[in-house]
Every structure is written in structure tokens, then in C-alpha cells.
Design a protein around this motif. Structure first.
Motif, PDB file in Angstrom:
ATOM      1  N   ILE A   1       0.881  -1.162   0.000  1.00 32.18           N
ATOM      2  CA  ILE A   1       0.000   0.000   0.000  1.00 32.18           C
ATOM      3  C   ILE A   1       0.917   1.210   0.000  1.00 32.18           C
ATOM      4  O   ILE A   1       1.714   1.386   0.924  1.00 32.18           O
ATOM      5  CB  ILE A   1      -0.937  -0.017   1.213  1.00 32.18           C
ATOM      6  N   ILE A   2       0.822   2.015  -1.044  1.00 26.85           N
ATOM      7  CA  ILE A   2       1.756   3.127  -1.239  1.00 26.85           C
ATOM      8  C   ILE A   2       0.990   4.426  -1.502  1.00 26.85           C
ATOM      9  O   ILE A   2      -0.207   4.401  -1.814  1.00 26.85           O
ATOM     10  CB  ILE A   2       2.715   2.854  -2.419  1.00 26.85           C
ATOM     11  N   ARG A   3       1.704   5.535  -1.418  1.00 32.45           N
ATOM     12  CA  ARG A   3       1.127   6.822  -1.785  1.00 32.45           C
ATOM     13  C   ARG A   3       0.803   6.829  -3.279  1.00 32.45           C
ATOM     14  O   ARG A   3       1.593   6.331  -4.085  1.00 32.45           O
ATOM     15  CB  ARG A   3       2.127   7.950  -1.521  1.00 32.45           C
ATOM     16  N   LYS A   4      -0.329   7.425  -3.634  1.00 40.67           N
ATOM     17  CA  LYS A   4      -0.685   7.521  -5.053  1.00 40.67           C
ATOM     18  C   LYS A   4       0.374   8.308  -5.831  1.00 40.67           C
ATOM     19  O   LYS A   4       0.641   8.010  -6.989  1.00 40.67           O
ATOM     20  CB  LYS A   4      -2.052   8.188  -5.204  1.00 40.67           C
ATOM     21  N   THR A   5       0.988   9.283  -5.176  1.00 40.38           N
ATOM     22  CA  THR A   5       1.982  10.121  -5.852  1.00 40.38           C
ATOM     23  C   THR A   5       3.274   9.368  -6.153  1.00 40.38           C
ATOM     24  O   THR A   5       4.081   9.829  -6.958  1.00 40.38           O
ATOM     25  CB  THR A   5       2.316  11.360  -4.996  1.00 40.38           C
TER      26      THR A   5
ATOM     27  N   GLY B   1       3.280   3.986   3.734  1.00 43.45           N
ATOM     28  CA  GLY B   1       2.608   2.741   3.384  1.00 43.45           C
ATOM     29  C   GLY B   1       3.163   1.530   4.089  1.00 43.45           C
ATOM     30  O   GLY B   1       3.961   1.631   5.023  1.00 43.45           O
ATOM     31  N   LYS B   2       2.752   0.372   3.605  1.00 39.37           N
ATOM     32  CA  LYS B   2       3.133  -0.914   4.187  1.00 39.37           C
ATOM     33  C   LYS B   2       3.355  -1.930   3.070  1.00 39.37           C
ATOM     34  O   LYS B   2       2.809  -1.816   1.981  1.00 39.37           O
ATOM     35  CB  LYS B   2       2.017  -1.461   5.089  1.00 39.37           C
ATOM     36  N   ILE B   3       4.159  -2.957   3.398  1.00 37.50           N
ATOM     37  CA  ILE B   3       4.374  -4.093   2.494  1.00 37.50           C
ATOM     38  C   ILE B   3       4.069  -5.354   3.286  1.00 37.50           C
ATOM     39  O   ILE B   3       4.525  -5.511   4.424  1.00 37.50           O
ATOM     40  CB  ILE B   3       5.820  -4.148   1.975  1.00 37.50           C
ATOM     41  N   PHE B   4       3.294  -6.253   2.685  1.00 44.00           N
ATOM     42  CA  PHE B   4       2.947  -7.528   3.308  1.00 44.00           C
ATOM     43  C   PHE B   4       3.400  -8.657   2.390  1.00 44.00           C
ATOM     44  O   PHE B   4       3.242  -8.562   1.178  1.00 44.00           O
ATOM     45  CB  PHE B   4       1.434  -7.636   3.527  1.00 44.00           C
TER      46      PHE B   4
END
Length: 118
Positions: free
Chosen positions: A7-11, A88-91
Motif C-alpha cells: 500500500i503506497i502513496r498515489k503520488t 505505506g506498508k508491504i505484506f
């Protein structure tokens, strides 16, 4: 095989996309999503106050072979980081099996094109 959800920033999407391509990750799915996070204050832009309690982000879903997990995560970390809260996060999730519908190949062979393998 692993499923990497980020889940990351749209930018930061374009930068992440380019970093994944440079790392040899050529296929992934993505969605524009909304969520809640630690940022709760309103932000002012051109005199308008925006509520940041719901945050617009992009969610990536990438299935990779075990040997490609580290380079995929590193590509995301290096390109998505701004250093501010809300990056954001990484899974990482284990995948039991996969099949390529067109050919019936299964397992990690279904995740790459023969002859293009590094």
C-alpha cells in the motif's frame, strides 16, 4: 512463491512502477484504495482544509517466485519512501499454488516466460 501486497502513496505509483520494471517485475495488479491511518489532522491547500482521516493510496498485488521476493521488496522500499508518516506498508503472504490458464503450467513455472528467465 509469495504474494507481495504493498500500500503506497498515489503520488509514488509511477516511481514504484519504474523501479519494479527495472527489477524485472513486469506484471502486477493495482487498485486505488482508501483507508485510515495515523494521520488525523486536516491539511490546508490553497485555503481549503482537507480531512486526512481517510487516506487515498494505491494497493499493489504482485506474485513472485521466492528468489525474486527480496529484489521486489527493495524496489518498492527504495522508490515509495518519502520519509514522512503515511508512506505505506508491504505484506508478504505465502502462495500454495498457481496455474497459467493458457498452458496449464503450474507452480513457479507459471510465473515467468521460458527463455526470458534471468
Amino acid at each position: 512463491m509469495k504474494k507481495i501486497e504493498a500500500i503506497i502513496r498515489k503520488t509514488k505509483f509511477e516511481e514504484v512502477w519504474e523501479a519494479l520494471h527495472e527489477a524485472g517485475i513486469e506484471f502486477f495488479s493495482y487498485w486505488d484504495v482508501r483507508g485510515v491511518g495515523q494521520a488525523r489532522e486536516g491539511r490546508v491547500y490553497r485555503g481549503v482544509v482537507y480531512d486526512t482521516s481517510t487516506i487515498e493510496r494505491t494497493k499493489l498485488s504482485i506474485i513472485v517466485r521466492d528468489k525474486n521476493v527480496e529484489k521486489t521488496v527493495n524496489a518498492i522500499l527504495g522508490s515509495a519512501r518519502s520519509g514522512e508518516i503515511g508512506d505505506g506498508k508491504i505484506f508478504i503472504i505465502p502462495i500454495e499454488e498457481s496455474y497459467r490458464i493458457r498452458t496449464g503450467e503450474k507452480g513457479d513455472e507459471s510465473l515467468y516466460i521460458k527463455g526470458k528467465e534471468e
